[in-house]
Motif scaffolding. Sequence first.
Motif, PDB file in Angstrom:
ATOM      1  N   GLN A  35       0.780  -1.308   0.036  1.00  0.00           N
ATOM      2  CA  GLN A  35       0.094  -0.010   0.145  1.00  0.00           C
ATOM      3  C   GLN A  35       1.014   1.250   0.125  1.00  0.00           C
ATOM      4  O   GLN A  35       1.834   1.297   0.661  1.00  0.00           O
ATOM      5  N   VAL A  36       0.541   2.128  -0.668  1.00  0.00           N
ATOM      6  CA  VAL A  36       1.188   3.500  -1.022  1.00  0.00           C
ATOM      7  C   VAL A  36       0.066   4.591  -0.602  1.00  0.00           C
ATOM      8  O   VAL A  36      -0.822   4.619  -1.397  1.00  0.00           O
ATOM      9  N   GLN A  37       0.643   5.485   0.192  1.00  0.00           N
ATOM     10  CA  GLN A  37      -0.136   6.705   0.346  1.00  0.00           C
ATOM     11  C   GLN A  37       0.499   8.105   0.042  1.00  0.00           C
ATOM     12  O   GLN A  37       1.703   8.017   0.274  1.00  0.00           O
ATOM     13  N   LEU A  38      -0.075   8.810  -0.703  1.00  0.00           N
ATOM     14  CA  LEU A  38       0.685   9.982  -1.404  1.00  0.00           C
ATOM     15  C   LEU A  38      -0.355  11.297  -0.882  1.00  0.00           C
ATOM     16  O   LEU A  38      -1.219  11.386  -1.001  1.00  0.00           O
ATOM     17  N   VAL A  39       0.787  12.402  -0.417  1.00  0.00           N
ATOM     18  CA  VAL A  39       0.178  13.657   0.048  1.00  0.00           C
ATOM     19  C   VAL A  39       0.834  14.609  -0.682  1.00  0.00           C
ATOM     20  O   VAL A  39       1.984  14.723  -0.526  1.00  0.00           O
ATOM     21  N   GLU A  40       0.139  15.241  -1.548  1.00  0.00           N
ATOM     22  CA  GLU A  40       0.643  16.510  -2.235  1.00  0.00           C
ATOM     23  C   GLU A  40       0.430  17.781  -1.542  1.00  0.00           C
ATOM     24  O   GLU A  40      -0.366  17.769  -0.393  1.00  0.00           O
ATOM     25  N   SER A  41       1.414  18.535  -1.816  1.00  0.00           N
ATOM     26  CA  SER A  41       1.560  20.017  -0.965  1.00  0.00           C
ATOM     27  C   SER A  41       2.232  20.856  -1.939  1.00  0.00           C
ATOM     28  O   SER A  41       2.771  20.670  -2.771  1.00  0.00           O
ATOM     29  N   GLY A  42       1.815  22.201  -1.702  1.00  0.00           N
ATOM     30  CA  GLY A  42       2.699  23.445  -2.305  1.00  0.00           C
ATOM     31  C   GLY A  42       1.809  24.162  -3.369  1.00  0.00           C
ATOM     32  O   GLY A  42       2.455  25.233  -3.893  1.00  0.00           O
ATOM     33  N   GLY A  43       0.591  23.797  -3.361  1.00  0.00           N
ATOM     34  CA  GLY A  43      -0.277  24.485  -4.352  1.00  0.00           C
ATOM     35  C   GLY A  43      -0.573  25.660  -3.846  1.00  0.00           C
ATOM     36  O   GLY A  43      -0.459  25.934  -2.587  1.00  0.00           O
ATOM     37  N   GLY A  44      -1.136  26.712  -4.486  1.00  0.00           N
ATOM     38  CA  GLY A  44      -1.562  27.854  -3.994  1.00  0.00           C
ATOM     39  C   GLY A  44      -2.097  29.018  -5.211  1.00  0.00           C
ATOM     40  O   GLY A  44      -2.182  28.290  -6.302  1.00  0.00           O
ATOM     41  N   LEU A  45      -2.174  30.063  -4.984  1.00  0.00           N
ATOM     42  CA  LEU A  45      -2.422  31.043  -5.722  1.00  0.00           C
ATOM     43  C   LEU A  45      -1.187  31.939  -6.201  1.00  0.00           C
ATOM     44  O   LEU A  45      -0.553  32.478  -5.391  1.00  0.00           O
ATOM     45  N   VAL A  46      -0.884  32.340  -7.712  1.00  0.00           N
ATOM     46  CA  VAL A  46       0.275  32.693  -7.951  1.00  0.00           C
ATOM     47  C   VAL A  46      -0.235  33.550  -9.221  1.00  0.00           C
ATOM     48  O   VAL A  46      -1.139  33.218 -10.041  1.00  0.00           O
ATOM     49  N   GLN A  47       0.398  34.681  -9.394  1.00  0.00           N
ATOM     50  CA  GLN A  47       0.274  35.401 -10.738  1.00  0.00           C
ATOM     51  C   GLN A  47       0.905  34.873 -11.897  1.00  0.00           C
ATOM     52  O   GLN A  47       1.785  34.192 -11.867  1.00  0.00           O
ATOM     53  N   ALA A  48       0.363  35.047 -13.048  1.00  0.00           N
ATOM     54  CA  ALA A  48       1.023  34.413 -14.436  1.00  0.00           C
ATOM     55  C   ALA A  48       2.476  35.072 -14.334  1.00  0.00           C
ATOM     56  O   ALA A  48       2.992  36.083 -13.958  1.00  0.00           O
ATOM     57  N   GLY A  49       3.382  33.949 -14.782  1.00  0.00           N
ATOM     58  CA  GLY A  49       4.659  34.280 -14.869  1.00  0.00           C
ATOM     59  C   GLY A  49       5.488  33.718 -13.578  1.00  0.00           C
ATOM     60  O   GLY A  49       6.640  33.749 -13.406  1.00  0.00           O
ATOM     61  N   GLY A  50       4.710  33.535 -12.414  1.00  0.00           N
ATOM     62  CA  GLY A  50       5.246  33.231 -11.311  1.00  0.00           C
ATOM     63  C   GLY A  50       5.797  31.486 -11.195  1.00  0.00           C
ATOM     64  O   GLY A  50       5.556  30.922 -11.969  1.00  0.00           O
ATOM     65  N   SER A  51       5.946  31.333  -9.728  1.00  0.00           N
ATOM     66  CA  SER A  51       6.568  29.739  -9.783  1.00  0.00           C
ATOM     67  C   SER A  51       5.875  29.149  -8.697  1.00  0.00           C
ATOM     68  O   SER A  51       5.650  29.953  -7.523  1.00  0.00           O
ATOM     69  N   LEU A  52       5.853  27.882  -8.697  1.00  0.00           N
ATOM     70  CA  LEU A  52       5.306  27.158  -7.330  1.00  0.00           C
ATOM     71  C   LEU A  52       6.176  26.028  -7.503  1.00  0.00           C
ATOM     72  O   LEU A  52       6.598  25.411  -8.517  1.00  0.00           O
ATOM     73  N   ARG A  53       6.258  25.324  -6.229  1.00  0.00           N
ATOM     74  CA  ARG A  53       7.010  23.975  -6.171  1.00  0.00           C
ATOM     75  C   ARG A  53       6.243  23.021  -5.467  1.00  0.00           C
ATOM     76  O   ARG A  53       5.755  23.488  -4.341  1.00  0.00           O
ATOM     77  N   LEU A  54       5.635  21.946  -6.121  1.00  0.00           N
ATOM     78  CA  LEU A  54       4.853  21.033  -5.435  1.00  0.00           C
ATOM     79  C   LEU A  54       5.661  19.919  -5.065  1.00  0.00           C
ATOM     80  O   LEU A  54       6.542  19.514  -5.657  1.00  0.00           O
ATOM     81  N   SER A  55       5.245  19.423  -3.782  1.00  0.00           N
ATOM     82  CA  SER A  55       5.848  18.107  -3.255  1.00  0.00           C
ATOM     83  C   SER A  55       4.812  16.996  -3.049  1.00  0.00           C
ATOM     84  O   SER A  55       3.677  17.318  -3.072  1.00  0.00           O
ATOM     85  N   CYS A  56       5.312  15.895  -3.132  1.00  0.00           N
ATOM     86  CA  CYS A  56       4.459  14.776  -2.888  1.00  0.00           C
ATOM     87  C   CYS A  56       5.202  13.732  -2.047  1.00  0.00           C
ATOM     88  O   CYS A  56       6.026  13.068  -2.501  1.00  0.00           O
ATOM     89  N   ALA A  57       4.390  13.488  -0.777  1.00  0.00           N
ATOM     90  CA  ALA A  57       5.146  12.657  -0.013  1.00  0.00           C
ATOM     91  C   ALA A  57       4.603  11.282   0.098  1.00  0.00           C
ATOM     92  O   ALA A  57       3.395  11.314   0.086  1.00  0.00           O
ATOM     93  N   ALA A  58       5.520  10.353  -0.107  1.00  0.00           N
ATOM     94  CA  ALA A  58       4.743   8.782  -0.212  1.00  0.00           C
ATOM     95  C   ALA A  58       5.293   8.102   1.258  1.00  0.00           C
ATOM     96  O   ALA A  58       6.170   8.195   1.685  1.00  0.00           O
ATOM     97  N   SER A  59       4.224   7.188   1.479  1.00  0.00           N
ATOM     98  CA  SER A  59       4.628   6.263   2.529  1.00  0.00           C
ATOM     99  C   SER A  59       4.392   5.024   1.578  1.00  0.00           C
ATOM    100  O   SER A  59       3.638   4.679   0.891  1.00  0.00           O
ATOM    101  N   GLY A  60       5.104   3.904   2.424  1.00  0.00           N
ATOM    102  CA  GLY A  60       4.992   2.651   1.874  1.00  0.00           C
ATOM    103  C   GLY A  60       6.561   2.019   1.346  1.00  0.00           C
ATOM    104  O   GLY A  60       7.027   2.954   0.586  1.00  0.00           O
TER     105      GLY A  60
END
Length: 128
Positions: A1-26
């Motif tokens: 079994q694998v559990q996945l949890v994403e984080s790092g989303g949000g609101l950003v203006q065009a041209g901006g940057s975000l970094r998403l993470s996905c932590a997994a267990s298992g």
Amino acid sequence: QVQLVESGGGLVQAGGSLRLSCAASGRTFSNSAMGWFRQAPGKEREFVSGISWSGGTIHYADSVKGRFTISRDNAKNTIYLQMNSLKPEDTAVYYCAAHRSPRTTAQGMRALNEYNYWGQGTQVTVSS
């Protein structure tokens, strides 16, 4: 079994940057290719990027190539999606997923039905 949890989303203006993470267990994380997908309102879930278990094989959707970078840290059971030069059309819920195999073809990496486990998603909103 694998559990996945994403984080790092949000609101950003065009041209901006975000970094998403996905932590997994298992235990199977390091033996699985991993993928990022996204789903905008009223649209089907689509492939964004995928990475093999070793990180040696990476694929991107044409719409994000040159702007997004996928990576993984098997020691931390985490994958990342660095998103630069964001556009309003990147607005969607982003999901990470664990593939049923450690490596696959480019076609296989894009196939939703070849992923066994999915996270709950994280919202990314890009304003114009």
